[in-house]
Scaffold this active site. Sequence first.
Site, mmCIF file in Angstrom:
data_model
loop_
_atom_site.group_PDB
_atom_site.id
_atom_site.type_symbol
_atom_site.label_atom_id
_atom_site.label_comp_id
_atom_site.label_asym_id
_atom_site.label_seq_id
_atom_site.Cartn_x
_atom_site.Cartn_y
_atom_site.Cartn_z
ATOM 1 N N ASP A 126 -2.233 1.206 4.550
ATOM 2 C CA ASP A 126 -3.430 1.733 3.893
ATOM 3 C C ASP A 126 -4.612 1.705 4.862
ATOM 4 O O ASP A 126 -5.281 0.678 4.999
ATOM 5 C CB ASP A 126 -3.734 0.907 2.636
ATOM 6 C CG ASP A 126 -4.971 1.417 1.893
ATOM 7 O OD1 ASP A 126 -5.452 2.525 2.214
ATOM 8 O OD2 ASP A 126 -5.440 0.691 0.988
ATOM 9 N N ASP B 297 -9.801 5.651 -0.450
ATOM 10 C CA ASP B 297 -9.271 4.295 -0.295
ATOM 11 C C ASP B 297 -8.833 3.697 -1.634
ATOM 12 O O ASP B 297 -8.185 2.650 -1.669
ATOM 13 C CB ASP B 297 -10.322 3.407 0.383
ATOM 14 C CG ASP B 297 -9.729 2.130 0.946
ATOM 15 O OD1 ASP B 297 -8.484 2.037 1.016
ATOM 16 O OD2 ASP B 297 -10.517 1.242 1.326
ATOM 17 N N ARG C 179 -4.049 3.419 -7.237
ATOM 18 C CA ARG C 179 -4.042 3.918 -8.616
ATOM 19 C C ARG C 179 -3.559 5.361 -8.676
ATOM 20 O O ARG C 179 -3.013 5.792 -9.693
ATOM 21 C CB ARG C 179 -5.437 3.745 -9.238
ATOM 22 C CG ARG C 179 -6.523 4.490 -8.518
ATOM 23 C CD ARG C 179 -7.912 3.965 -8.848
ATOM 24 N NE ARG C 179 -8.238 2.728 -8.120
ATOM 25 C CZ ARG C 179 -9.394 2.076 -8.235
ATOM 26 N NH1 ARG C 179 -10.346 2.522 -9.053
ATOM 27 N NH2 ARG C 179 -9.614 0.988 -7.547
ATOM 28 N N LYS D 133 -11.166 2.457 6.319
ATOM 29 C CA LYS D 133 -11.532 1.036 6.258
ATOM 30 C C LYS D 133 -12.113 0.575 7.589
ATOM 31 O O LYS D 133 -11.794 1.148 8.632
ATOM 32 C CB LYS D 133 -10.275 0.200 5.984
ATOM 33 C CG LYS D 133 -9.741 0.298 4.580
ATOM 34 C CD LYS D 133 -8.517 -0.600 4.407
ATOM 35 C CE LYS D 133 -7.943 -0.505 3.006
ATOM 36 N NZ LYS D 133 -8.831 -1.003 1.955
ATOM 37 N N ASP E 83 0.365 -3.641 2.031
ATOM 38 C CA ASP E 83 -0.027 -2.912 0.821
ATOM 39 C C ASP E 83 1.176 -2.334 0.063
ATOM 40 O O ASP E 83 1.006 -1.645 -0.936
ATOM 41 C CB ASP E 83 -1.035 -1.806 1.191
ATOM 42 C CG ASP E 83 -2.029 -1.521 0.087
ATOM 43 O OD1 ASP E 83 -2.192 -2.372 -0.805
ATOM 44 O OD2 ASP E 83 -2.646 -0.434 0.109
HETATM 45 N N1 BES Z 1 -5.030 -1.961 -0.765
HETATM 46 C C1 BES Z 1 -6.407 -2.015 -1.127
HETATM 47 C C2 BES Z 1 -6.766 -3.287 -1.871
HETATM 48 C C3 BES Z 1 -6.875 -4.527 -1.045
HETATM 49 C C4 BES Z 1 -7.973 -4.744 -0.252
HETATM 50 C C5 BES Z 1 -5.925 -5.498 -1.132
HETATM 51 C C6 BES Z 1 -8.096 -5.897 0.475
HETATM 52 C C7 BES Z 1 -6.037 -6.682 -0.422
HETATM 53 C C8 BES Z 1 -7.125 -6.875 0.388
HETATM 54 C C9 BES Z 1 -6.759 -0.844 -2.030
HETATM 55 O O1 BES Z 1 -6.069 0.323 -1.806
HETATM 56 C C10 BES Z 1 -8.198 -0.551 -1.799
HETATM 57 O O2 BES Z 1 -8.517 -0.160 -0.718
HETATM 58 N N2 BES Z 1 -9.028 -0.745 -2.806
HETATM 59 C C11 BES Z 1 -10.424 -0.526 -2.683
HETATM 60 C C12 BES Z 1 -10.889 0.168 -3.943
HETATM 61 C C13 BES Z 1 -12.288 0.689 -3.854
HETATM 62 C C14 BES Z 1 -12.352 1.843 -2.863
HETATM 63 C C15 BES Z 1 -12.710 1.145 -5.217
HETATM 64 C C16 BES Z 1 -11.087 -1.875 -2.514
HETATM 65 O O3 BES Z 1 -10.641 -2.849 -3.114
HETATM 66 O O4 BES Z 1 -12.037 -1.963 -1.725
HETATM 67 ZN ZN ZN Z 2 -4.204 0.138 -0.978
HETATM 68 MN MN MN Z 3 -6.994 1.521 -0.274
#
Ligand code: BES
Ligand code: ZN
Ligand code: MN
Length: 478
Positions: free
Chosen positions: A254, A331, A335, A261, A272
């Site tokens: 990811d 990101d 979902r 990121k 991920d």
């Molecule tokens: N895979 C990430 C979630 C994640 C982040 C897991 C850090 C473990 C550590 C997910 O896909 C993600 O990037 N989520 C975003 C959502 C946001 C853009 C609404 C997040 O958590 O920042």
């Molecule tokens: Zn993710």
């Molecule tokens: Mn993500």
Amino acid sequence: MKLNITSHAFEKQNGTFHVSLVDEEQLQQQLQTLAITQPDQWLELSQYKAKFDETQLLIQQSNHAPALFLVGLGKARAIAGHKLIKLAHSIIKSLQNKAEKIILDLSALPQQFHYHFALALTQASYSFNQYKSKKTETILQEISFFASHLSTTQLAFIAAIHKGQNFTRDLGNQPGNICFPEYLAEQALVLAQEFPDLLKVTILDEKDMAELGMNAFLAVSQGSERPGRVVILEYSAQLEQKPVVLVGKGVTFDTGGISIKPAAGMDEMKFDMCGAATVLGVIRALCESRLAIKVVGALACAENMPSGKATRPGDIVTTLSGQTVEILNTDAEGRLVLCDTLTYIQRYDPELVIDIATLTGACVVALGQVVSGLFSADNTLANDLIEAGEQSFDRVWRLPVMEDYQELLDSPVADMGNIGGRFGGAITAACFLHRFTQEYRWAHLDIAGTAWLQGAQKGATGRPVPLLMQFLANRVQD
Ligand code: BES
Ligand code: ZN
Ligand code: MN
């Protein structure tokens, strides 16, 4: 690792160590029963007090006695579950290069902890050294439990969980250049070859998904050179019952996509796919234990990359359910792959559905790395998961998915956006999924904080395989 029960406290055999948990408050009495020639003198000399995690190795007391390893419990009546994990690590770390077999005397440990401690030992014995050119040798192969409150059935169940959880950890630890969507699909096929009578695997490629209309899923995988896959594993399909369906997020890397990121720590996004790896681990553990229950696993496997073909923020897609989504942040991809997979699995007529996903950083902020986030509008299902978490010491904490939060997902141009703003990020992610799971009983596990550890111990934990196996086993019993 072989696990069994023994009625012999001592065994004179090369390579066998006798390990004894010792209670600080019963130290004198316990030493009498151990093969120490002059316990009082020994205590005086060694100054051993059996404080918590205080260990002592005694090699060859006499010609007749085996090597002895004492592990202090502190006050045994005050011991707590999380402390046992520490002790399990001490034992494994000290002995895995020294002993082929250990005989473990649990008599000083309160009985209600025996099962948990045995499970913790198997977990502590894991290592991942596939990519080290110099491998550190582990020779420990067998643990025999003496004076334990454990049955052979329980040990067989632990051994099955151990195999499944190791599988999950091995997959999670694979780097993104090895583990991509087709790799996960291949792992499912290899597993089915190992258990042809128990498992059936079906794979959807991107063409299949396009024909079905899984456009939210494809919006994630389209930016990558690696094509996405949905992998379905049917365990004991011949049983006449509605299946429990487990859906795992399998984002093999990811980057965030166009909403990229920051560089620091991005390597961790190889983990991920731990939701999908959990589903594979549970299916393996089911095959090993031959639990009489019908389970369908679904892996939503994609790589989230930025490229000329990648989804742009603001793009609008129509999901398999017919609902439209404005992708405001690429990101928030988990979902998107999950919502279409959650709609797709309706065709298996589920008894209930649990999705497992490293879904939000917000969940890690809220709960840390101790418990997984649990979301469900179904109180019975939520309570069953909480209970299974306690029993397996793979715990969850419930957070809300109430309607009040839904408006945070409103979009002026589509049925919803894919993000909910700054507040309650783990909750709005769950609320998004909730819109696609109205047709069945559903729970969501956010394992972003629990699926892997950071720093020196960086690596996949294999959670929540123990929780889900306990949950499934409880359903067979009642
Ligand atoms: N895979 C990430 C979630 C994640 C982040 C897991 C850090 C473990 C550590 C997910 O896909 C993600 O990037 N989520 C975003 C959502 C946001 C853009 C609404 C997040 O958590 O920042
Ligand atoms: Zn993710
Ligand atoms: Mn993500």
